[in-house]
Every structure is written in C-alpha cells, then in structure tokens.
Design a protein around this motif. Structure first.
Motif, PDB file in Angstrom:
ATOM      1  N   MET A   1       0.823  -1.208   0.000  1.00  0.00           N
ATOM      2  CA  MET A   1       0.000   0.000   0.000  1.00  0.00           C
ATOM      3  C   MET A   1       0.855   1.255   0.000  1.00  0.00           C
ATOM      4  N   LYS A   2       1.993   1.205   0.707  1.00  0.00           N
ATOM      5  CA  LYS A   2       2.908   2.344   0.690  1.00  0.00           C
ATOM      6  C   LYS A   2       3.485   2.557  -0.707  1.00  0.00           C
ATOM      7  N   GLU A   3       3.840   1.453  -1.373  1.00  0.00           N
ATOM      8  CA  GLU A   3       4.370   1.563  -2.730  1.00  0.00           C
ATOM      9  C   GLU A   3       3.327   2.128  -3.684  1.00  0.00           C
ATOM     10  N   ILE A   4       2.086   1.663  -3.536  1.00  0.00           N
ATOM     11  CA  ILE A   4       1.011   2.184  -4.381  1.00  0.00           C
ATOM     12  C   ILE A   4       0.811   3.674  -4.135  1.00  0.00           C
ATOM     13  N   ALA A   5       0.800   4.065  -2.841  1.00  0.00           N
ATOM     14  CA  ALA A   5       0.622   5.481  -2.504  1.00  0.00           C
ATOM     15  C   ALA A   5       1.765   6.323  -3.051  1.00  0.00           C
ATOM     16  N   THR A   6       3.006   5.799  -2.961  1.00  0.00           N
ATOM     17  CA  THR A   6       4.172   6.533  -3.481  1.00  0.00           C
ATOM     18  C   THR A   6       4.070   6.712  -4.986  1.00  0.00           C
ATOM     19  N   ARG A   7       3.676   5.627  -5.696  1.00  0.00           N
ATOM     20  CA  ARG A   7       3.536   5.716  -7.151  1.00  0.00           C
ATOM     21  C   ARG A   7       2.448   6.714  -7.543  1.00  0.00           C
ATOM     22  N   GLU A   8       1.321   6.662  -6.839  1.00  0.00           N
ATOM     23  CA  GLU A   8       0.238   7.589  -7.138  1.00  0.00           C
ATOM     24  C   GLU A   8       0.678   9.030  -6.893  1.00  0.00           C
ATOM     25  N   SER A   9       1.426   9.237  -5.809  1.00  0.00           N
ATOM     26  CA  SER A   9       1.922  10.574  -5.496  1.00  0.00           C
ATOM     27  C   SER A   9       2.864  11.081  -6.584  1.00  0.00           C
ATOM     28  N   GLU A  10       3.749  10.210  -7.064  1.00  0.00           N
ATOM     29  CA  GLU A  10       4.681  10.607  -8.129  1.00  0.00           C
ATOM     30  C   GLU A  10       3.951  10.965  -9.411  1.00  0.00           C
ATOM     31  N   ILE A  11       2.921  10.175  -9.765  1.00  0.00           N
ATOM     32  CA  ILE A  11       2.148  10.446 -10.979  1.00  0.00           C
ATOM     33  C   ILE A  11       1.449  11.794 -10.881  1.00  0.00           C
ATOM     34  N   LEU A  12       0.823  12.061  -9.728  1.00  0.00           N
ATOM     35  CA  LEU A  12       0.134  13.332  -9.543  1.00  0.00           C
ATOM     36  C   LEU A  12       1.115  14.500  -9.524  1.00  0.00           C
ATOM     37  N   SER A  13       2.294  14.298  -8.933  1.00  0.00           N
ATOM     38  CA  SER A  13       3.307  15.356  -8.908  1.00  0.00           C
ATOM     39  C   SER A  13       3.770  15.690 -10.315  1.00  0.00           C
ATOM     40  N   GLN A  14       3.949  14.667 -11.166  1.00  0.00           N
ATOM     41  CA  GLN A  14       4.332  14.913 -12.552  1.00  0.00           C
ATOM     42  C   GLN A  14       3.253  15.693 -13.297  1.00  0.00           C
ATOM     43  N   LYS A  15       1.986  15.315 -13.072  1.00  0.00           N
ATOM     44  CA  LYS A  15       0.886  16.051 -13.706  1.00  0.00           C
ATOM     45  C   LYS A  15       0.861  17.499 -13.236  1.00  0.00           C
ATOM     46  N   LEU A  16       1.113  17.697 -11.940  1.00  0.00           N
ATOM     47  CA  LEU A  16       1.138  19.049 -11.391  1.00  0.00           C
ATOM     48  C   LEU A  16       2.245  19.868 -12.022  1.00  0.00           C
ATOM     49  N   ASN A  17       3.409  19.242 -12.220  1.00  0.00           N
ATOM     50  CA  ASN A  17       4.521  19.940 -12.864  1.00  0.00           C
ATOM     51  C   ASN A  17       4.165  20.386 -14.274  1.00  0.00           C
ATOM     52  N   VAL A  18       3.474  19.510 -15.002  1.00  0.00           N
ATOM     53  CA  VAL A  18       3.073  19.848 -16.373  1.00  0.00           C
ATOM     54  C   VAL A  18       2.079  21.007 -16.368  1.00  0.00           C
ATOM     55  N   LEU A  19       1.152  21.008 -15.405  1.00  0.00           N
ATOM     56  CA  LEU A  19       0.121  22.031 -15.362  1.00  0.00           C
ATOM     57  C   LEU A  19       0.639  23.399 -14.906  1.00  0.00           C
ATOM     58  N   LEU A  20       1.465  23.442 -13.889  1.00  0.00           N
ATOM     59  CA  LEU A  20       1.812  24.709 -13.240  1.00  0.00           C
ATOM     60  C   LEU A  20       3.274  25.119 -13.281  1.00  0.00           C
ATOM     61  N   LYS A  21       4.202  24.177 -13.448  1.00  0.00           N
ATOM     62  CA  LYS A  21       5.616  24.547 -13.337  1.00  0.00           C
ATOM     63  C   LYS A  21       6.058  25.566 -14.390  1.00  0.00           C
ATOM     64  N   PRO A  22       5.688  25.410 -15.699  1.00  0.00           N
ATOM     65  CA  PRO A  22       6.095  26.421 -16.689  1.00  0.00           C
ATOM     66  C   PRO A  22       5.587  27.823 -16.332  1.00  0.00           C
ATOM     67  N   GLN A  23       4.317  27.904 -15.881  1.00  0.00           N
ATOM     68  CA  GLN A  23       3.759  29.197 -15.482  1.00  0.00           C
ATOM     69  C   GLN A  23       4.534  29.785 -14.312  1.00  0.00           C
ATOM     70  N   ASN A  24       4.769  28.982 -13.276  1.00  0.00           N
ATOM     71  CA  ASN A  24       5.458  29.477 -12.082  1.00  0.00           C
ATOM     72  C   ASN A  24       6.901  29.849 -12.378  1.00  0.00           C
ATOM     73  N   ASP A  25       7.561  29.083 -13.267  1.00  0.00           N
ATOM     74  CA  ASP A  25       8.938  29.431 -13.657  1.00  0.00           C
ATOM     75  C   ASP A  25       8.976  30.787 -14.339  1.00  0.00           C
ATOM     76  N   ALA A  26       8.001  31.026 -15.244  1.00  0.00           N
ATOM     77  CA  ALA A  26       7.952  32.313 -15.957  1.00  0.00           C
ATOM     78  C   ALA A  26       7.676  33.460 -14.994  1.00  0.00           C
TER      79      ALA A  26
END
Length: 414
Positions: free
Chosen positions: A40-65
């Motif tokens: 369950m910890k591994e599943i939670a870690t994987r889910e967290s990584e996937i969501l973090s990557q999606k978050l980076n795609v959505l907001l990181k370019p804007q925040n960097d600019a």
C-alpha cells in the motif's frame, strides 16, 4: 513417578509441536500484514509521483515564468537603488577624483521597462480532489471450515427459497412443474438419508419468498402483499401496499431489530420499505430509492447484504450500512471468475457474520467477510454440485439446496 514422567514428557513434545504450529500461523499472518503495508505504501508513493508529474506539467512552466519576471524586477530595483546611492555621493562630495571615479562606474542607461511577463495572468487554481479516505487494508478472519454432515436426495426439483422452524422442520416454496400447475408450500424433515414430507399446502398466489417468524408462523411475500401463514392453512394479510404491486420478483428479509426489509423492483429501480413486527401486523415506515435491481436481501446486526444487478451482464453482491450507505461491492474473485462472470444466486449470513453466496456460473459457494473480502470457496471438490438456495438453520448450520434436488447440511465454523 516414572509413569508420570513419561506422561508429562510425551505431552510436552505434543505441546511443543502445537506451539511451533501456532507460532508459524501467527508469523505467516504477520508477514502478510507487513507485506500488505509495504504494497500500500508503494502504491501510494507511485500515485503521489504520478500526480506530482501532472502538477509539474500544469503549473511549473507558469510558475517558472512568473519567478523569472519577479527576479528581473528585483534585479532592476537593486540596480536603481545602488545607482541612486552613488549619484547622491557625487552630488554631496567635494572630492573631484572620487566624483570622476564614481561617475565612470555608473551605467548611463536605465533598466528597460519592457519586461516580458508583466501582464501574464495566473491560471485558474489547481485543486487536489481526493475521495474519502476509506483504506481497505484487509480483514483478519479465521479461515472458515465447512464439513458436510448430511446429504439427502429430495423430490424438490424447483424451489424458490428454504426456511426452518425451531423443531427442525423445513419449509419451502415449490414452483409449479409439468405435473403440478399450482405453487405450494412443502413441510419436510431430513432424517438420516431420508426425505420425509410432513404436509403440503397448495397456494392460490405465487409467492416470491418466505420468512419464519414467531409462533411457528411464516410470512409469504406475494406480488402486492405479505401474508401471515400457519401450518394449519390459517392465513391473513400481514402487510399490503401499492408499492409492491406489479413489482417483478420482490424480495425481503428480517433485520436484527425485527423489521421487514422489502425490495420492490421497478425495472432497474428499487424502493426499500420496512415494517415493524407488532402483533403480526406491519406498517410502511421508510422508503429508499436505489438505481438497480435487487434479487436477494440478507441482514444482521452489522449491516445489509444484497445481490444486485445493474443490467443483464453485471451482477454483484453489495454491503450496506444499517442506514443504507454503500460500504463495498463484490463482483467475484479474480482466480475463480477469470473465465466466467460472477453470477450470484442466493445469499445467507452466519452468526459469525460470514456471508455465503452461491455462484451459478462456477457452481460454487463464495465466502466473504462482513467487509466484503473473499476468504474461501466451496464447490465440486467438497461434494457440492450446482448449489443454488442457501439457509442458516436454528443450529447455525448451512443448508444447501442444489439444482439436482439434493440438500446438504454442513457445519460451519469461523
């Protein structure tokens, strides 16, 4: 003393083996719990990584600019402040050399106000939406044992349900056959390997179910009413409602509080109503609309368990709380129903809370915990062929009626 010493030594060896066996069972279960935690910890870690990557795609370019624009503004402010300080030194100094040295070091061009990104607007907020945290970690359950102690071939080839009285007499609704066009109630005993019919009562209506209540009376569920019925054929209307009228195959059960839970199916819609058992009379109390067809209902003090179908191709068992909130859905086991779909036929709940469900397509009985977790399966390898109707009698035994008319009586433990 020598005789006693031999006795104690012999029993010590036996107890050492039992202690070892008990420790192995404990360690095995403990390792499974630890492994489940890791999974369950591994599943939670994987889910967290996937969501973090999606978050980076959505907001990181804007925040960097935005941060880059902010850094440019801060740099220009620091430059202007520094230049202002140097200019003040020039204006207030009488040292010609210092004045010329500072003047040479000052940049004559002011920072450009044409800064890219000043008018960039922030995107709509990104929110993390999480479902209610209902972690199904698993259940601890002592593996149930099923031991058939009696098997009787009966003349019952088409029955709808099966119930029992305190004295051991069974009663079933017998559907019409080619030789008998009338539905009937059949009372019988299982004596050794013999099927002994006590009596048979013809019915004018075609009941969909029955339940045994106090004073050796039964409730017969018909299309538009519930009849209170005795062995002497004395009957009266117990409960009648237009909600039941024209409902295809309604079903009912009696809850731990002594209420009737009635399923009235209209297409894929159902209404629940319950009536309190008071002086053999009932009254409509609550109605709960649900968007699926309910074929069977069982209940105990912990919850309500139903066999449901959303369509002709989807059938499952659902567990509800006593306030009708959905807790879990069981659609078969991946190893048992990998090739054929799960098709539950009947359901029964033991005193220990284990849920027994017949599966038509695999010709077996699934055993579930009160949380809907699969724990065991019983079928042909246990001498049970084509089980359909289930019942827990007053002794806590599981009564299994099979499609070939055979009835098995099984001791169940958990």
């Amino acid at each position: 003393m020598e005789d006693d010493l031999s006795f104690f030594n012999e029993n010590l060896k036996k107890m050492e083996l039992r202690c070892q066996e008990g420790a192995e069972i404990y360690d095995k279960a403990k390792q499974k719990i630890i492994q489940r935690e890791k999974d369950m910890k591994e599943i939670a870690t994987r889910e967290s990584e996937i969501l973090s990557q999606k978050l980076n795609v959505l907001l990181k370019p804007q925040n960097d600019a935005l941060n880059k624009t902010k850094e440019t503004l801060q740099k220009n402010i620091e430059h202007l402040k520094h230049t202002t300080t140097l200019t003040d030194q020039i204006l207030h100094s009488n040292d010609a050399k210092l004045v010329f040295d500072i003047a040479i070091s000052i940049k004559k061009e002011l920072p450009s106000k044409d800064i890219k990104g000043l008018n960039v607007s922030v995107k709509s907020p990104v929110e993390f939406i999480a479902s209610d945290l209902s972690i199904r970690f698993g259940s601890l359950v002592i593996m149930p044992k099923l031991a058939i102690i009696q098997s009787v071939q009966t003349a019952l080839t088409t029955i709808i349900c099966l119930e029992s009285f305190q004295n051991g007499t069974y009663v079933s609704i017998v559907s019409p056959t080619s030789s008998d066009s009338q539905t009937s109630l059949e009372y019988f005993q299982l004596e050794g390997s013999s099927f002994v019919v006590e009596c048979k009562s013809s019915l004018e209506c075609k009941p969909c179910g029955l339940k045994v209540i106090e004073n050796n009376r039964i409730l017969l569920l018909c299309q538009d009413k519930i009849l209170s019925f005795s062995k002497s054929n004395k009957k009266e209307i117990f409960f009648q409602s237009h909600l039941v009228h024209c409902s295809p195959d309604p079903c009912m059960c009696i809850t731990a509080e002594g209420n009737i839970l009635l399923g009235c199916n209209y297409g894929f819609f159902i209404r629940f109503s319950d009536a309190i058992l008071v002086s053999n009379k009932g009254f409509l109390r609550n109605i709960f609309p649900l968007k699926y067809h309910v074929a069977k209902i069982a209940a105990n003090e912990h919850g309500i368990y139903m066999i449901i179908s959303h369509s002709s191709s989807m059938k499952a068992v659902q567990g509800l709380s006593t306030t009708f909130e959905l807790k879990w859905t069981y659609e078969g086991h991946r190893s048992i129903n990998s090739k054929v779909k799960f098709e539950p036929m009947d359901i029964a709940v033991s005193a220990a809370g284990l849920i027994y469900v017949t599966d038509k397509n695999t010709s077996s009985i699934h055993v579930l915990t009160p949380d809907g977790d699969f724990v065991a399966n019983y079928g042909k390898e246990h001498g049970i062929i084509d089980p359909e109707i289930l019942h827990i009698n007053k002794e806590g035994q599981l009564i299994i009626w099979c499609n070939d008319g055979k009835i098995h009586v099984a001791n169940i433990s958990s």
